[in-house]
Design an enzyme around this catalytic site. Structure first.
Site, PDB file in Angstrom:
ATOM      1  N   ASN A   1      -4.845   9.622   0.528  1.00  0.00           N
ATOM      2  CA  ASN A   1      -5.372   8.721   1.537  1.00  0.00           C
ATOM      3  C   ASN A   1      -5.415   9.358   2.917  1.00  0.00           C
ATOM      4  OD1 ASN A   1      -6.550   6.070   1.788  1.00  0.00           O
ATOM      5  ND2 ASN A   1      -4.822   5.543   3.078  1.00  0.00           N
ATOM      6  N   ASP A   2      -4.275   9.747   3.492  1.00  0.00           N
ATOM      7  CA  ASP A   2      -4.293  10.359   4.806  1.00  0.00           C
ATOM      8  C   ASP A   2      -2.984  11.101   5.057  1.00  0.00           C
ATOM      9  OD1 ASP A   2      -3.625   7.321   6.746  1.00  0.00           O
ATOM     10  OD2 ASP A   2      -2.455   8.317   5.220  1.00  0.00           O
TER      11      ASP A   2
ATOM     12  N   ASP B   1       0.674  16.864  23.043  1.00  0.00           N
ATOM     13  CA  ASP B   1       2.085  16.491  23.168  1.00  0.00           C
ATOM     14  C   ASP B   1       2.464  15.480  22.094  1.00  0.00           C
ATOM     15  OD1 ASP B   1       0.748  14.269  24.040  1.00  0.00           O
ATOM     16  OD2 ASP B   1       1.885  14.035  25.896  1.00  0.00           O
TER      17      ASP B   1
ATOM     18  N   ARG C   1       6.951  17.612  24.009  1.00  0.00           N
ATOM     19  CA  ARG C   1       6.423  18.738  24.782  1.00  0.00           C
ATOM     20  C   ARG C   1       5.051  19.119  24.247  1.00  0.00           C
ATOM     21  NH1 ARG C   1      10.397  23.572  22.762  1.00  0.00           N
ATOM     22  NH2 ARG C   1      11.653  22.002  21.810  1.00  0.00           N
TER      23      ARG C   1
ATOM     24  N   ASP D   1       0.824  -1.209   0.000  1.00  0.00           N
ATOM     25  CA  ASP D   1       0.000   0.000   0.000  1.00  0.00           C
ATOM     26  C   ASP D   1       0.859   1.261   0.000  1.00  0.00           C
ATOM     27  OD1 ASP D   1      -2.318  -1.478  -0.062  1.00  0.00           O
ATOM     28  OD2 ASP D   1      -2.718  -1.296   2.088  1.00  0.00           O
ATOM     29  N   GLY D   2       1.963   1.247   0.721  1.00  0.00           N
ATOM     30  CA  GLY D   2       2.847   2.414   0.768  1.00  0.00           C
ATOM     31  C   GLY D   2       3.396   2.762  -0.602  1.00  0.00           C
TER      32      GLY D   2
ATOM     33  N   ALA E   1      -6.688  11.285  -6.960  1.00  0.00           N
ATOM     34  CA  ALA E   1      -5.854  10.152  -7.339  1.00  0.00           C
ATOM     35  C   ALA E   1      -6.818   9.060  -7.775  1.00  0.00           C
ATOM     36  CB  ALA E   1      -5.007   9.685  -6.164  1.00  0.00           C
TER      37      ALA E   1
END
Length: 176
Positions: free
Chosen positions: A120-121, A150, A131, A48-49, A167
């Protein structure tokens, strides 16, 4: 080879020529942008990547991409390696497109703006620093939220918007 047998022109990246050997009918291109721009459709062999990364380039060029899953999950890939006989449907036009919005993320930190394109995201992580950070979140130029967290470090403003591009992920039906 199946695509060549069906009369399709096949392009590969030059960097894969050692893997492919000297095969008649295959043309090589030096970079992915050139390959995508000269293609009618693009096949992504990987997980998928790999597919999502390639989909960014294909979206900008307005070219559909079909994922062949050689990864672990295959949530967005259209075919498994055992289904390569279905590639004929790509040539005959027997497929549908799964349109995914392409997002542009702009991160402003101090006087620096970094821009990213995503399909996708989008994930923004804190990195090595831990922090509390204040975030101003915008969608299409409109402020949608202020966050204190944080989980994400040293980011002052996040701007995320659809850029009017999709896409197009190819979906081939398993029905013959």
């Amino acid at each position: 080879l199946r695509m060549l047998e069906k009369g399709a022109e096949v392009l590969y990246l030059s960097s894969t020529s050692q893997l492919m050997g000297d095969m008649t009918g295959i043309a090589y291109r030096d970079n992915i942008t050139q390959l995508v721009n000269e293609s009618d459709a693009v096949l992504a062999f990987g997980g998928d990547g790999t597919l999502i990364k390639l989909a960014r380039t294909c979206a900008i060029a307005k070219k559909p991409v079909l994922g062949i899953n050689f990864g672990h999950l295959g949530f967005v890939a259209g075919l498994e390696p055992s289904q390569l006989d279905m590639l004929d449907k790509l040539i005959t036009g027997e497929y549908t497109l799964d349109r995914r919005n392409v997002l542009k993320l702009s991160i402003k930190s101090d006087d620096t703006v970094s821009n990213f394109i995503a399909v996708n995201d989008i994930v923004v992580s804190r990195g090595a620093c831990s922090r509390i950070v204040k975030l101003n979140v915008f969608l299409n130029g409109e402020k949608i939220n202020d966050l204190k967290t944080d989980e994400i470090a040293q980011i002052q403003n996040i701007v995320c918007r659809e850029i009017g591009v999709t896409a197009d992920l190819v979906h081939i039906s398993m029905k013959k």
